[in-house]
Design an enzyme around this catalytic site. Structure first.
Site, mmCIF file in Angstrom:
data_model
loop_
_atom_site.group_PDB
_atom_site.id
_atom_site.type_symbol
_atom_site.label_atom_id
_atom_site.label_comp_id
_atom_site.label_asym_id
_atom_site.label_seq_id
_atom_site.Cartn_x
_atom_site.Cartn_y
_atom_site.Cartn_z
ATOM 1 N N GLU A 130 -31.429 30.651 41.506
ATOM 2 C CA GLU A 130 -31.321 31.999 40.943
ATOM 3 C C GLU A 130 -31.063 31.945 39.440
ATOM 4 O O GLU A 130 -31.687 32.672 38.656
ATOM 5 C CB GLU A 130 -30.191 32.771 41.641
ATOM 6 N N ASP A 159 -17.097 31.287 47.401
ATOM 7 C CA ASP A 159 -16.009 31.363 46.422
ATOM 8 C C ASP A 159 -15.660 32.803 46.041
ATOM 9 O O ASP A 159 -14.477 33.136 45.879
ATOM 10 C CB ASP A 159 -16.386 30.614 45.134
ATOM 11 N N THR A 160 -16.663 33.622 45.845
ATOM 12 C CA THR A 160 -16.410 34.894 45.148
ATOM 13 C C THR A 160 -16.944 36.155 45.831
ATOM 14 O O THR A 160 -16.746 37.251 45.328
ATOM 15 C CB THR A 160 -17.012 34.839 43.732
ATOM 16 N N LYS A 161 -17.614 36.014 46.971
ATOM 17 C CA LYS A 161 -18.183 37.202 47.609
ATOM 18 C C LYS A 161 -17.106 38.205 48.023
ATOM 19 O O LYS A 161 -17.299 39.420 47.927
ATOM 20 C CB LYS A 161 -19.026 36.810 48.820
ATOM 21 N N GLY A 203 -34.023 40.234 58.634
ATOM 22 C CA GLY A 203 -35.485 40.261 58.628
ATOM 23 C C GLY A 203 -36.081 40.099 57.249
ATOM 24 O O GLY A 203 -37.270 39.770 57.127
ATOM 25 N N ARG A 247 -21.609 32.347 43.994
ATOM 26 C CA ARG A 247 -21.460 31.493 45.180
ATOM 27 C C ARG A 247 -20.616 32.256 46.198
ATOM 28 O O ARG A 247 -19.419 32.487 45.988
ATOM 29 C CB ARG A 247 -20.782 30.162 44.817
ATOM 30 N N GLY A 248 -21.254 32.656 47.284
ATOM 31 C CA GLY A 248 -20.593 33.518 48.249
ATOM 32 C C GLY A 248 -19.287 32.974 48.783
ATOM 33 O O GLY A 248 -18.311 33.713 48.948
#
Length: 203
Positions: A112, A48-50, A78, A45-46
């Site tokens: 995912e 939270d953890t990216k 794109g 989950r970006g």
């Protein structure tokens, strides 16, 4: 607002159809198999953890000459989101699922994860500031069908049954958990390579 929800639901139904095509390629009856192009798919989950564990893990794996996939690193403007993500999952050898407090609120994260489990990837879970028992589908019913909810819950249960790594951001050492996770990934890749070699000899 209603039209946006409706469009999202139509898109998610199209994704399910695409998934069926991909999964048909993975079935034993199909002569065509996706060729492994990547070593590791990082599911996270970006929000939270990216900016911490996901990117650090990606960088660590790259430094070991591996081929990881992280959306913000591998995708460019794109690219079609679902097509690119689905292809990356199905052409990766193993997957890392980084679970975090807001993970289960994301349709994309759960999609995912479900595809990872359906394609029978080796999965290394990392439970970051969350316990396995706390994982449950938290997305709104309006954005998903009942079948999707069931699919996502099944994928989460599969993940809960896998021994993973845990990380507490208040007490833990981020560098240490990234190194350990990378070591485990390398071990899984070596195991897969050995299994593929044995299968070739038997054949």
């Amino acid at each position: 607002m209603i039209s946006r929800v409706f469009n999202f639901m139509k898109q998610s139904q199209a994704v399910q159809l695409n998934n069926n095509v991909f999964l048909d390629l993975l079935s034993s009856s199909s002569p065509v198999k996706p060729k492994p192009l990547l070593d590791v798919f990082i599911n996270h989950r970006g929000a939270d953890t990216k900016r911490n564990i996901a990117t650090l893990l990606y960088d660590n794996l790259k430094s070991r000459n591996l081929r990881p996939f992280l959306d913000c690193k591998n995708m460019k403007p794109g690219d079609k989101l679902f097509d690119h993500i689905n292809s990356a999952i199905l052409t990766s050898k193993v997957a890392v699922a980084v679970f975090s407090p807001n993970y289960c609120e994301s349709y994309f994260c759960l999609h995912e994860l479900a595809l990872i489990m359906e394609s029978r990837k080796r999965v290394i879970p990392i439970f970051c500031d969350i316990k396995p028992s706390q994982l449950d589908v938290m997305i709104e019913r309006l954005t998903c069908t009942d079948d999707e909810i069931q699919r996502f819950r099944w994928a989460l249960q599969e993940a809960k049954d896998i021994v993973g790594l845990t990380f507490d951001s208040y007490k833990g050492n981020l560098s240490e958990v990234v190194t350990i996770a990378s070591d485990v990934i390398v071990e899984r890749l070596v195991e897969l390579e050995a299994e593929d070699g044995n299968a070739s000899i038997e054949y």
